[in-house]
Design an enzyme around this catalytic site. Sequence first.
Site, PDB file in Angstrom:
ATOM      1  N   MET A  51       0.785  -1.204   0.000  1.00 39.61           N
ATOM      2  CA  MET A  51       0.000   0.000   0.000  1.00 39.61           C
ATOM      3  C   MET A  51       0.828   1.270   0.000  1.00 39.61           C
ATOM      4  O   MET A  51       0.300   2.312  -0.294  1.00 39.61           O
ATOM      5  CB  MET A  51      -0.973  -0.017   1.155  1.00 39.61           C
ATOM      6  CG  MET A  51      -0.418   0.489   2.471  1.00 39.61           C
ATOM      7  SD  MET A  51      -1.469   0.149   3.849  1.00 39.61           S
ATOM      8  CE  MET A  51      -0.928  -1.504   4.192  1.00 39.61           C
ATOM      9  N   PRO A  52       2.133   1.225   0.290  1.00 38.82           N
ATOM     10  CA  PRO A  52       2.869   2.485   0.228  1.00 38.82           C
ATOM     11  C   PRO A  52       2.964   3.023  -1.197  1.00 38.82           C
ATOM     12  O   PRO A  52       3.049   2.259  -2.153  1.00 38.82           O
ATOM     13  CB  PRO A  52       4.267   2.110   0.733  1.00 38.82           C
ATOM     14  CG  PRO A  52       4.099   0.847   1.470  1.00 38.82           C
ATOM     15  CD  PRO A  52       2.966   0.137   0.807  1.00 38.82           C
ATOM     16  N   LEU A  53       2.938   4.333  -1.289  1.00 42.00           N
ATOM     17  CA  LEU A  53       3.278   5.023  -2.522  1.00 42.00           C
ATOM     18  C   LEU A  53       4.593   5.726  -2.227  1.00 42.00           C
ATOM     19  O   LEU A  53       4.666   6.550  -1.309  1.00 42.00           O
ATOM     20  CB  LEU A  53       2.207   6.027  -2.927  1.00 42.00           C
ATOM     21  CG  LEU A  53       2.563   6.919  -4.116  1.00 42.00           C
ATOM     22  CD1 LEU A  53       2.778   6.088  -5.375  1.00 42.00           C
ATOM     23  CD2 LEU A  53       1.485   7.962  -4.341  1.00 42.00           C
ATOM     24  N   VAL A  66       4.944  -5.072   4.404  1.00 40.75           N
ATOM     25  CA  VAL A  66       4.329  -4.805   3.107  1.00 40.75           C
ATOM     26  C   VAL A  66       4.489  -6.056   2.243  1.00 40.75           C
ATOM     27  O   VAL A  66       5.569  -6.648   2.213  1.00 40.75           O
ATOM     28  CB  VAL A  66       5.016  -3.596   2.435  1.00 40.75           C
ATOM     29  CG1 VAL A  66       4.585  -3.422   0.998  1.00 40.75           C
ATOM     30  CG2 VAL A  66       4.735  -2.329   3.237  1.00 40.75           C
ATOM     31  N   THR A  84       4.035   7.545   1.296  1.00 35.50           N
ATOM     32  CA  THR A  84       2.658   7.707   1.727  1.00 35.50           C
ATOM     33  C   THR A  84       2.187   6.325   2.157  1.00 35.50           C
ATOM     34  O   THR A  84       2.238   5.374   1.371  1.00 35.50           O
ATOM     35  CB  THR A  84       1.772   8.261   0.603  1.00 35.50           C
ATOM     36  OG1 THR A  84       2.322   9.503   0.153  1.00 35.50           O
ATOM     37  CG2 THR A  84       0.344   8.485   1.094  1.00 35.50           C
TER      38      THR A  84
END
Length: 127
Positions: free
Chosen positions: A1-3, A34, A72
């Site tokens: 899910m990180p950007l 992640v 993010t």
Amino acid sequence: MPLTRIALRAGKPAEYRKALTDSIQRALVGTFNVPKDDVFMLLSEHEAGNLIYDRQYLNIERSDDFVAIQLTVSNTRTLEQKKALYQRIADELAQSPGLRREDVFISLVEVDKENWSFGNGIAQYAV
């Protein structure tokens, strides 16, 4: 899910840029749990006049190899996980591509889980 957004000086070879992204992904997998295939990264290269930073802020000596990393992420991690992530990214980048720890700048932007859509106009994490 990180950007992940990575800003660096223009002119580094493709192998260097790949080593950056691979190292950051290993750190995210190892500290933030992640999934390995959850990779969304944007690299931007900047000419010297368009990458502006203080070379000595907080008594840290930065060089032309300065890299800014903005992640993010969902606001679900502990302070301990965040500290572990910062350390792991610096360690990974020091190994490959050989970036000095002093040149690694990291910023986390935390958002609620419902603020993500991975496609199809759906908020996949909204409950």
